[in-house]
Write a protein that holds these residues in place. Sequence first.
Motif, PDB file in Angstrom:
ATOM      1  N   LEU A   1      -7.060  10.180  26.918  1.00  0.00           N
ATOM      2  CA  LEU A   1      -6.831   9.251  27.910  1.00  0.00           C
ATOM      3  C   LEU A   1      -6.377   7.811  27.487  1.00  0.00           C
ATOM      4  CD1 LEU A   1      -7.286   8.555  30.971  1.00  0.00           C
ATOM      5  CD2 LEU A   1      -9.712   7.868  30.503  1.00  0.00           C
ATOM      6  N   MET A   2      -6.833   7.267  26.409  1.00  0.00           N
ATOM      7  CA  MET A   2      -6.183   6.371  25.895  1.00  0.00           C
ATOM      8  C   MET A   2      -4.516   6.467  25.595  1.00  0.00           C
ATOM      9  SD  MET A   2      -9.011   4.317  23.547  1.00  0.00           S
ATOM     10  CE  MET A   2      -9.804   6.227  22.650  1.00  0.00           C
ATOM     11  N   LEU A   3      -4.382   7.435  24.975  1.00  0.00           N
ATOM     12  CA  LEU A   3      -2.945   7.638  24.505  1.00  0.00           C
ATOM     13  C   LEU A   3      -2.020   7.781  25.571  1.00  0.00           C
ATOM     14  CD1 LEU A   3      -3.256  10.137  21.572  1.00  0.00           C
ATOM     15  CD2 LEU A   3      -2.913   7.898  21.490  1.00  0.00           C
ATOM     16  N   GLN A   4      -2.636   8.687  26.724  1.00  0.00           N
ATOM     17  CA  GLN A   4      -1.872   8.594  28.027  1.00  0.00           C
ATOM     18  C   GLN A   4      -1.650   7.296  28.710  1.00  0.00           C
ATOM     19  OE1 GLN A   4      -3.979  11.825  30.117  1.00  0.00           O
ATOM     20  NE2 GLN A   4      -2.676  13.455  28.863  1.00  0.00           N
ATOM     21  N   THR A   5      -2.708   6.420  28.795  1.00  0.00           N
ATOM     22  CA  THR A   5      -2.503   5.167  29.274  1.00  0.00           C
ATOM     23  C   THR A   5      -1.481   4.325  28.617  1.00  0.00           C
ATOM     24  OG1 THR A   5      -5.104   5.278  30.147  1.00  0.00           O
ATOM     25  CG2 THR A   5      -3.994   3.119  30.085  1.00  0.00           C
TER      26      THR A   5
ATOM     27  N   PHE B   1       3.645   1.759  28.272  1.00  0.00           N
ATOM     28  CA  PHE B   1       4.958   1.595  27.348  1.00  0.00           C
ATOM     29  C   PHE B   1       6.057   2.024  28.254  1.00  0.00           C
ATOM     30  CE2 PHE B   1       2.789   1.818  23.049  1.00  0.00           C
ATOM     31  CZ  PHE B   1       3.334   0.611  22.621  1.00  0.00           C
ATOM     32  N   ALA B   2       5.845   2.983  29.163  1.00  0.00           N
ATOM     33  CA  ALA B   2       7.026   3.417  30.021  1.00  0.00           C
ATOM     34  C   ALA B   2       7.392   2.319  30.747  1.00  0.00           C
ATOM     35  CB  ALA B   2       6.536   4.642  30.952  1.00  0.00           C
TER      36      ALA B   2
ATOM     37  N   LEU C   1       4.442  12.912  22.864  1.00  0.00           N
ATOM     38  CA  LEU C   1       4.105  14.391  22.247  1.00  0.00           C
ATOM     39  C   LEU C   1       2.633  14.358  21.815  1.00  0.00           C
ATOM     40  CD1 LEU C   1       7.171  14.803  19.611  1.00  0.00           C
ATOM     41  CD2 LEU C   1       6.645  16.133  21.757  1.00  0.00           C
ATOM     42  N   ALA C   2       2.192  13.291  21.236  1.00  0.00           N
ATOM     43  CA  ALA C   2       0.752  13.113  21.190  1.00  0.00           C
ATOM     44  C   ALA C   2      -0.123  13.019  22.212  1.00  0.00           C
ATOM     45  CB  ALA C   2       0.435  11.914  20.263  1.00  0.00           C
TER      46      ALA C   2
END
Length: 121
Positions: free
Chosen positions: A5-9, A14-15, A116-117
């Motif tokens: 969830l942290m990586l997706q947020t 960033f997007a 990717l991550a």
Amino acid sequence: MDSTLMLQTSTVLFAIAALGGAAMALMRFSGTPRPPHWLAMLHGLLAGAALTLLLYAAATTPVPASAKLAAVLFLVAAAGGVLLNLRFHLNEIALPKWLVLVHGGIAVVGFICLLLAAWTR
């Protein structure tokens, strides 16, 4: 909060920051020497928040190696962004096109690593 969830947020932040970065790059390459201050500050704020979350995730939870590589790449891109802001933008000097390209290019590679991550587990 789990690492995914942290990586997706972080990816989403960033997007959004990248949209502002792309707009500023288009302005620079269309002849405007500097983007508006508000856009540069918003871009930096969003990217800084995303990078902080990414670094927190990498420091406190198990994350893929590509997320750690993304963090390193974004740190390098952030250094370029700080240089663009403090050396050129605030002194009202036209942003060097080569530095805009390097800053953005490193950030794009970092973004791909983060995608990717965050989304391929």
